[in-house]
Motif scaffolding. Structure first.
Motif, PDB file in Angstrom:
ATOM      1  N   HIS A   1      23.569 -29.973  18.932  1.00  0.00           N
ATOM      2  CA  HIS A   1      24.749 -29.729  18.093  1.00  0.00           C
ATOM      3  C   HIS A   1      25.651 -30.961  18.023  1.00  0.00           C
ATOM      4  N   ASP A   2      25.974 -31.547  19.194  1.00  0.00           N
ATOM      5  CA  ASP A   2      26.997 -32.592  19.263  1.00  0.00           C
ATOM      6  C   ASP A   2      26.546 -33.927  18.689  1.00  0.00           C
ATOM      7  N   ARG A   3      25.282 -34.285  18.894  1.00  0.00           N
ATOM      8  CA  ARG A   3      24.801 -35.621  18.502  1.00  0.00           C
ATOM      9  C   ARG A   3      23.797 -35.572  17.356  1.00  0.00           C
ATOM     10  N   HIS A   4      22.813 -34.701  17.488  1.00  0.00           N
ATOM     11  CA  HIS A   4      21.735 -34.685  16.481  1.00  0.00           C
ATOM     12  C   HIS A   4      22.138 -33.935  15.225  1.00  0.00           C
ATOM     13  N   HIS A   5      23.048 -32.995  15.380  1.00  0.00           N
ATOM     14  CA  HIS A   5      23.571 -32.231  14.239  1.00  0.00           C
ATOM     15  C   HIS A   5      22.480 -31.434  13.528  1.00  0.00           C
ATOM     16  N   ILE A   6      21.562 -30.858  14.299  1.00  0.00           N
ATOM     17  CA  ILE A   6      20.582 -29.961  13.677  1.00  0.00           C
ATOM     18  C   ILE A   6      20.932 -28.503  13.937  1.00  0.00           C
TER      19      ILE A   6
ATOM     20  N   ALA B   1      24.210 -25.839  13.997  1.00  0.00           N
ATOM     21  CA  ALA B   1      25.602 -25.715  13.560  1.00  0.00           C
ATOM     22  C   ALA B   1      26.519 -25.273  14.689  1.00  0.00           C
ATOM     23  N   THR B   2      25.934 -24.620  15.709  1.00  0.00           N
ATOM     24  CA  THR B   2      26.716 -24.155  16.857  1.00  0.00           C
ATOM     25  C   THR B   2      25.932 -24.418  18.142  1.00  0.00           C
ATOM     26  N   GLN B   3      26.649 -24.352  19.262  1.00  0.00           N
ATOM     27  CA  GLN B   3      25.971 -24.492  20.550  1.00  0.00           C
ATOM     28  C   GLN B   3      25.004 -23.331  20.788  1.00  0.00           C
ATOM     29  N   LYS B   4      25.345 -22.178  20.327  1.00  0.00           N
ATOM     30  CA  LYS B   4      24.465 -21.020  20.495  1.00  0.00           C
ATOM     31  C   LYS B   4      23.154 -21.223  19.726  1.00  0.00           C
ATOM     32  N   GLU B   5      23.261 -21.742  18.535  1.00  0.00           N
ATOM     33  CA  GLU B   5      22.051 -22.015  17.756  1.00  0.00           C
ATOM     34  C   GLU B   5      21.209 -23.080  18.442  1.00  0.00           C
ATOM     35  N   ALA B   6      21.845 -24.049  19.087  1.00  0.00           N
ATOM     36  CA  ALA B   6      21.119 -25.088  19.805  1.00  0.00           C
ATOM     37  C   ALA B   6      20.270 -24.484  20.923  1.00  0.00           C
ATOM     38  N   VAL B   7      20.823 -23.525  21.647  1.00  0.00           N
ATOM     39  CA  VAL B   7      20.070 -22.848  22.705  1.00  0.00           C
ATOM     40  C   VAL B   7      18.879 -22.113  22.107  1.00  0.00           C
ATOM     41  N   GLN B   8      19.099 -21.421  21.004  1.00  0.00           N
ATOM     42  CA  GLN B   8      18.019 -20.679  20.338  1.00  0.00           C
ATOM     43  C   GLN B   8      16.879 -21.616  19.952  1.00  0.00           C
TER      44      GLN B   8
END
Length: 759
Positions: free
Chosen positions: A314-319, A321-328
């Motif tokens: 989320h923070d760097r790669h921007h793929i 939209a949210t931290q929760k989506e990053a975990v998913q």
């Protein structure tokens, strides 16, 4: 070795965390399944969560860790009893004593034993070149120096000792070896790799995995961790954690072999590349993490992230939209454990995602099974701490000697005009340069601290280059002036005056310690201050012995042109100063060889396995022209090669080919020689590399002694990855090269190339 207090021993004997056993006599898989069947979702997700030690330490009002480090009972209970955290890692600030590690690990495991299922914590540490986060331990050359030995037995022994000392620090998981391919000299982690060649990387890496793990559940073994899967080391701009652009076939041809060999050697964990390849962060790549790593390579262990890397989706790669989506994204791609490392966001988000049906329970169970299995395999359920009395060899003279041998065999002689080396012990020598009198230039990063910036404090009982030379020939024969800092002049005139009084100048240039992103550079050349020092000293007419201590091959062409002799010392560890003095004064015959191509110019960064188009031609003055080629290294004796022989003129798909050569020591002293086998595919459907290393063997020969060295190859050893990402061996002519000996043979297949599937 420091003594362990009687009270501490008594505590160890009386306390043993015995987690719930699921029928101890049953198989590991049965025990895993039985334990898993008892776990709640929260307990499972806790096992997938990894925190840094700092998250559970006592802190002051400014949030700084209290010294000496102490665990905060409330924070620890929250982590292990409320969130059921399965893993901790890291050291806070600097190296700890064995006694302090014992106290920390004991309290951690004792707290874990209060949880319902009593599952012990898997603690991880970056013991990169020895147990570098415990005081008094044995520090070896960094991996780049180990590669220069061309001796897998030394890599195995160093890893075995490292495992012993990691377990002597009551830790069972080592984040090593680094299996990245060191192709780009700008990259700040080159020194953590085995260099630019895939064959060296896979051979030395597999040896290290075996040395670390042994039978795995023994009290002297640890779980190895392959780093950093995969392609991390080839960023387009040379900066750490920046994008790479690597075609699939190129990734498989050069970067995958070391990981495949490590999986085959039994590596039980893997840490994932922090960056992205072709615009896809590896932590988000189901293709690399599941299809390739699991499906093709057959890896069955734990896949752990690097530092905060799910958050960085989320923070760097921007793929995401949210931290929760990053975990998913990351968990569904194949991540088993998140190095969070400070909070419980991963835990909370993942539980929500399972309840929402966005991460299947099957994916959770799969990950937790892998984590529990490694905990069982490493013996944590039976002995989660260990007995201090079981490690009498910690920091011993025996281990120090092994480190010295590794450093002796790693240091590489690149130039020796008029046999200026070895120096006579009665000569007056000036030792100068910014790396001459600091342990930082011998150990590099990951030494007592992350950046290695306190090595002079923690390794105060070890010899710098200056101290080792003084010890070797006596202080009366040694002059010292720094002449320059890393990037500025410092009393250069005094160094020049001292040089006029000396018979020879030992000029120590290079880099101080660094690790990861702080080691990024914009200029590969050494700072001008160091080059100017070389120029001023050369004007005295005294012979300059250039000693390079550096983590990567910095461009030193101007200074190197002024030297009578040149030695590459890499980051050779706590015994590096002694090893260098041994070689300078002839007590050891150098036998190291370069594990990378040493560039002559800033913008001519080509690996030795270049394409033919990169060689240049009669009209091109800017072809392949490095300062020194991969595999180069001199000795104080000479070796001749003869009688290169192949067992048959042609090789078929069902055969093996034996290649032999006679090697003779034609000099006046005993020496070690690395015999390197190169094979060139002369014509292929994918443009072939000019040559590729396909085997090596290090031998020791007395003056006049000869030995026949043999290699056996199969068609797979000649294979390359085609444009369909298939490993193939095509019929045709191949050229063998060993030193100055060459021979050809043909590979004869059926009507289609031999296919061995994907690499």
């Amino acid at each position: 070795m420091k003594n362990i207090g009687l009270a501490l021993v008594a505590f160890c004997c009386s306390f043993s965390v015995m987690a719930q056993r699921a029928q101890p006599g049953s198989s590991v898989d049965q025990r895993v399944n039985q334990l898993l069947s008892q776990m709640t979702l929260e307990e499972k997700v806790g096992q997938m969560t990894q925190l840094t030690l700092d998250a559970v330490l006592k802190t002051d009002a400014q949030k700084n860790a209290v010294m000496p480090h102490a665990l905060d009972e409330q924070k620890l209970n929250e982590a292990l009893l409320k969130y059921h955290v399965g893993s901790l890692l890291n050291v806070s600030g600097a190296a700890e004593t064995r006694e302090h590690w014992y106290g920390l690990i004991s309290q951690i495991q004792k707290t874990a034993a209060k949880d319902r299922l009593k599952i012990p914590v898997l603690y991880g540490i970056d013991a990169m070149h020895g147990m570098n986060y415990t005081t008094g331990s044995t520090l070896f050359p960094q991996e780049i120096g180990m590669a220069a030995t061309f001796n897998p037995d030394i890599a195995y022994k160093a890893a075995e000792i490292t495992a012993y000392e990691v377990r002597a620090s009551y830790i069972t998981w080592n984040f090593a070896p680094v299996l990245d391919l060191g192709k780009n000299p700008l990259w700040p982690r080159i020194y953590e790799t085995f260099g630019e060649d895939p064959y060296v990387a896979k051979t030395m890496g597999a040896a290290m995995v075996k040395g670390l793990q042994g039978n795995l559940n023994g009290k002297y073994n640890v779980a190895a961790c392959m780093k950093h899967y995969m392609g991390y080391s080839f960023p387009l701009n040379g900066k750490d954690r920046t994008p790479a652009w690597i075609p699939d076939r190129y990734l498989r041809e050069y970067f995958m072999p070391s990981f495949k060999a490590a999986v085959d050697a039994g590596a039980r964990t893997v840490m994932v590349n922090s960056s992205e390849i072709n615009g896809v962060p590896v932590h988000a790549s189901k293709y690399l993490l599941t299809d390739v790593l699991r499906g093709e390579l057959g890896f069955t262990g734990i896949a752990v992230t690097d530092w905060q890397d799910i958050k960085y989706l989320h923070d760097r790669h921007h793929i995401a939209a949210t931290q929760k989506e990053a975990v998913q994204i990351a968990v569904n791609a194949g991540i088993d454990m998140s190095m969070v490392p400070y909070d419980y966001t991963f835990y909370n988000y993942l539980i929500e995602l399972v309840h929402e049906g966005k991460v299947p329970m099957a994916r959770i169970n799969e990950a937790v099974k892998r984590i529990l299995k490694v905990k069982l395999e490493t013996g944590l359920f039976e002995s989660s701490i260990g007995n201090p009395n079981d490690y009498p060899k910690f920091g011993s003279a025996e281990f120090t000697q092994a480190s010295l041998q590794a450093a002796n065999e790693s240091i590489t002689l690149l130039k020796n005009n008029n046999q200026i080396l070895p120096l006579k012990k009665n000569m007056k020598v000036l030792v100068t340069g910014p790396t001459a009198n600091t342990m930082r230039a011998l150990n590099g990063g990951w030494s007592y601290t992350w950046q290695g910036d306190r090595s002079d404090e923690f390794a105060a009982d070890k010899n710098t280059i200056l101290e080792a030379i003084q010890q070797k020939v006596g202080k009366d024969n040694v002059l010292y002036e720094p002449g320059a800092t890393f990037d500025a002049a410092q009393n250069t005139d005094d160094a020049v005056k001292a040089a006029r009084k000396a018979d020879a100048i030992v000029l120590c240039l290079g880099e101080l310690s660094y690790a990861e992103n702080p080691g990024n550079i914009d200029e590969l050349s050494l700072p001008n201050a160091q080059i100017e020092l070389a120029h001023e000293l050369a004007k005295t007419g005294k012979p300059v012995i250039l000693v390079l201590t550096e983590g990567r091959p910095r461009v030193v062409t101007e200074a190197e042109n002024l030297s009578a002799a040149t030695l590459m010392a890499y980051y050779s560890g706590n015994e590096g100063g002694n090893a260098l003095a041994n070689i300078l004064f002839g007590d050891v015959n150098p036998s190291g060889r370069l594990p990378y191509t040493y560039p002559r110019y800033n913008n001519a960064l080509v690996n030795y396995y270049r394409k033919n188009l990169e060689n240049g031609n009669s009209d091109d003055a800017h072809g392949y022209h490095p300062l020194y080629e991969f595999g180069y290294g001199l000795s104080y004796t000479t070796f001749s090669y003869s009688n290169l022989h192949v067992s048959q003129p042609s090789l078929t798909a069902s055969q093996k080919l034996t290649i032999s050569v006679d090697v003779k020591n034609t000099g006046q002293r005993e020496g070690k020689e690395s015999v390197l086998l190169y094979i060139s595919d002369l014509y292929a459907s994918i443009t072939p590399d000019t040559k590729r290393l396909r085997g090596f063997s290090k031998i020791n020969l007395k003056p006049g002694e000869s030995r026949t060295v043999s290699f056996t190859i199969t068609p797979k050893d000649l294979a390359f990855v085609n444009d369909q990402s298939q490993l193939v061996t095509e019929p045709g002519e191949f050229k063998i090269q060993i030193a100055d000996q060459t021979q050809t043979f043909n590979y004869e297949a059926s009507t289609v190339p031999s296919r061995t599937g994907k690499l």
